[in-house]
Design an enzyme around this catalytic site. Structure first.
Site, mmCIF file in Angstrom:
data_model
loop_
_atom_site.group_PDB
_atom_site.id
_atom_site.type_symbol
_atom_site.label_atom_id
_atom_site.label_comp_id
_atom_site.label_asym_id
_atom_site.label_seq_id
_atom_site.Cartn_x
_atom_site.Cartn_y
_atom_site.Cartn_z
ATOM 1 N N TYR A 143 44.570 32.423 25.388
ATOM 2 C CA TYR A 143 44.501 30.998 25.735
ATOM 3 C C TYR A 143 43.076 30.529 25.488
ATOM 4 O O TYR A 143 42.122 31.160 25.954
ATOM 5 C CB TYR A 143 44.880 30.793 27.199
ATOM 6 C CG TYR A 143 44.819 29.361 27.678
ATOM 7 C CD1 TYR A 143 43.782 28.948 28.517
ATOM 8 C CD2 TYR A 143 45.768 28.425 27.298
ATOM 9 C CE1 TYR A 143 43.716 27.632 28.964
ATOM 10 C CE2 TYR A 143 45.711 27.104 27.737
ATOM 11 C CZ TYR A 143 44.672 26.716 28.566
ATOM 12 O OH TYR A 143 44.606 25.412 28.990
ATOM 13 N N ASP A 238 35.791 33.851 22.150
ATOM 14 C CA ASP A 238 35.984 32.932 23.269
ATOM 15 C C ASP A 238 35.618 33.698 24.547
ATOM 16 O O ASP A 238 36.442 34.445 25.082
ATOM 17 C CB ASP A 238 37.438 32.449 23.301
ATOM 18 C CG ASP A 238 37.694 31.559 24.514
ATOM 19 O OD1 ASP A 238 38.789 30.963 24.575
ATOM 20 O OD2 ASP A 238 36.812 31.479 25.398
ATOM 21 N N LYS A 266 33.055 27.993 32.433
ATOM 22 C CA LYS A 266 33.200 28.586 33.767
ATOM 23 C C LYS A 266 31.860 28.937 34.433
ATOM 24 O O LYS A 266 31.168 28.059 34.950
ATOM 25 C CB LYS A 266 34.140 29.789 33.685
ATOM 26 C CG LYS A 266 35.582 29.365 33.271
ATOM 27 C CD LYS A 266 36.561 30.501 33.308
ATOM 28 C CE LYS A 266 37.856 30.139 32.621
ATOM 29 N NZ LYS A 266 38.836 29.484 33.505
HETATM 30 P P1 KE4 Z 1 38.851 24.802 30.358
HETATM 31 O O1 KE4 Z 1 39.102 23.715 29.350
HETATM 32 O O2 KE4 Z 1 40.027 24.973 31.312
HETATM 33 O O3 KE4 Z 1 37.522 24.674 31.079
HETATM 34 O O4 KE4 Z 1 38.734 26.188 29.558
HETATM 35 C C1 KE4 Z 1 39.750 26.558 28.701
HETATM 36 C C2 KE4 Z 1 39.705 28.056 28.493
HETATM 37 C C3 KE4 Z 1 39.207 28.550 27.302
HETATM 38 N N1 KE4 Z 1 39.145 29.877 27.063
HETATM 39 C C4 KE4 Z 1 39.560 30.770 28.001
HETATM 40 C C5 KE4 Z 1 39.470 32.227 27.685
HETATM 41 C C6 KE4 Z 1 40.075 30.316 29.239
HETATM 42 O O5 KE4 Z 1 40.501 31.226 30.150
HETATM 43 C C7 KE4 Z 1 40.153 28.947 29.499
HETATM 44 C C8 KE4 Z 1 40.723 28.383 30.792
HETATM 45 N N2 KE4 Z 1 41.244 29.339 31.722
HETATM 46 C C9 KE4 Z 1 42.313 28.874 32.565
HETATM 47 C C10 KE4 Z 1 42.830 30.008 33.447
HETATM 48 N N3 KE4 Z 1 42.691 31.310 32.932
HETATM 49 C C11 KE4 Z 1 41.892 27.703 33.386
HETATM 50 C C12 KE4 Z 1 42.756 27.395 34.585
HETATM 51 C C13 KE4 Z 1 43.580 26.165 34.389
HETATM 52 O O6 KE4 Z 1 44.029 25.901 33.247
HETATM 53 O O7 KE4 Z 1 43.755 25.455 35.419
#
Ligand code: KE4
Length: 427
Positions: A143, A238, A266
């Site tokens: 993801y 990533d 994060k």
């Molecule tokens: P954000 O756009 O949510 O800040 O980041 C996207 C993203 C990109 N790459 C990785 C490896 C990620 O894990 C994420 C976002 N992680 C999720 C949960 N594993 C965010 C939680 C959510 O979507 O509410």
């Protein structure tokens, strides 16, 4: 009498789709009413009904120092007293870019954005602009945020909700995203050869954290680096989760790989919305205003987020919590395994430092398909048991748990005891 969480959720659904601002928070995959949080402190969360939890979500990774860390709070308070956003340059964004570049030598130039999604979206646009190629390769179950190019066989909430990708993505966009299998170099090689000179980048979570936790097999990442180099395809790490989590220098430090571009998020926000992408100067200089690839953001480099992120990274660099995080991760893993053997069950457990995941399957989980064999109904029952015992896990089998520097060994002991009782109750 409804709990306040139930009352707020019912009200939320009148104004917010699904009642949430991010799907996984709806607890839909675990079939429970989501809790509403009143405050966090250290390793603890307190919901609006006064229930206390030991928190292993940590806001999905950012809070490696725990909730409401006094040092971060102090930094934020001092910063907001001077204003919150100027839409202009500030000294802290320079200092932070320098600090990150010192810790991530592959990131010779860095651009700040406001989320992990913006970081990965921008990195892929830059890779396409730099190489003049259209296609990308991602891995099933990884993801990279909700950018159109990534919502194809994606992990995290897409996987949790069992969505087949997402409507609203054009056929053209989907056609430019090719899917490989994590830990299967041949699947990458085949795509690279079948699409010779057409692939701008391979984007990967070096350690998968969105299909549960899956680690790279020996030689996989090195092989990927060699393959992409041969094909003049950019390798994008990533590290939105793994950056500053697995080690100060992230997965690229742990595995000794130099990607062409890295995405962060994060932890570098210290609890505020931040993302970043960066890499080799020869690539990053294609980014506006130096080059033609456009990317921008009103709140990019926001001084409050920069100060919170900088202070967080400074503490991680100066205090080095990683050995203690490893020790606590090991203790949790050992306790969970002992519980399983006492109860005569053997579920898969993967761990990378302070990241952990138990898959409710008897198979080892080294490939996405292994993760898919997990019994999500059994996970849901286990999740509910742990929640009633005051342990707040990720409300999905396909997410990763996080131990923070604020978790005590006593917290770990309490969690192991709750795990035993919860497992016993559901098997
Ligand atoms: P954000 O756009 O949510 O800040 O980041 C996207 C993203 C990109 N790459 C990785 C490896 C990620 O894990 C994420 C976002 N992680 C999720 C949960 N594993 C965010 C939680 C959510 O979507 O509410």
């Amino acid at each position: 009498m409804n709990s306040l969480s139930e009352t707020y959720f019912a009200e939320a659904k009148k104004y917010i789709p699904g009642g949430v601002n991010s799907p996984v928070r709806a607890f839909s995959s675990v079939g429970l009413n989501p809790v509403y949080i009143d405050r966090g402190e250290g390793s603890r969360l307190f919901d609006v009904d006064g229930n206390e939890y030991i928190d292993y979500v940590g806001s999905w990774g950012p809070l490696i120092l725990g909730h409401a860390d006094k040092r971060i709070q102090e930094t934020i308070q001092k910063t907001i007293a001077r204003g919150t956003s100027f839409g202009a340059n500030t000294e802290i964004e320079v200092r932070f870019a320098r600090l990150i570049s010192e810790i991530y030598p592959s990131m010779e130039r860095i651009r700040m954005v406001n989320s992990g999604t913006e970081a990965t979206m921008s990195a892929v646009r830059l890779a396409r602009g730099y190489t003049g190629r259209d296609k990308i390769i991602k891995f099933e179950g990884c993801y990279h945020g909700h950018g159109d190019s990534f919502l194809i066989k994606a992990g995290s909430g897409v996987l949790t909700l069992g969505l087949p990708g997402s409507p609203g993505i054009t056929r053209g966009t989907a056609a430019d995203t090719l899917i490989a299998e994590y830990n299967n170099l041949d699947s990458v090689k085949e795509l690279l050869l079948a699409n010779k000179d057409e692939i701008a980048a391979v984007i990967i979570e070096p350690v998968m954290g969105n299909a549960g936790l899956i680690l790279p097999q020996e030689g996989f990442l090195k092989g990927l680096r060699e393959l992409t180099e041969t094909e003049n395809t950019l390798l994008i790490f990533d590290e939105v989760i793994t950056g500053f989590r697995l080690a100060l220098g992230g997965a690229q430090q742990v595995y000794g790989i130099r990607p062409d571009l890295t995405c962060l998020g994060k932890i570098i926000g210290g609890g505020f919305p931040v993302g970043a992408f960066g890499g080799a100067r020869r690539i990053m200089e294609h980014l506006a205003p130096e080059g033609p690839v456009y990317q921008a953001g009103t709140l990019a480099g926001n001084p409050v987020a920069m100060q919170a992120g900088y202070r967080t990274v400074q503490i991680l660099r100066d205090e080095n919590p990683y050995p203690a995080l490893e020790e606590k991760g090991q203790a949790l893993e050992r306790g969970f395994k002992e519980n399983q053997s006492k109860l005569g069950v053997s579920f898969a457990q993967n761990r990378a430092g302070s990241m952990f995941c138990r898959f409710f399957t008897g198979r080892n989980v080294e490939f996405y398909r292994d993760a898919m064999s997990a019994d999500t109904k059994l996970f849901s029952r286990y999740f509910a048991q742990m929640l009633t015992r005051g342990i707040y896990m990720a409300p999905s089998q396909f997410e990763t748990g996080f131990v923070s520097a604020a978790h005590s060994l006593q917290d770990i002991k309490i969690t192991i005891a709750a795990d035993y009782d919860s497992l016993k109750a559901v098997i």
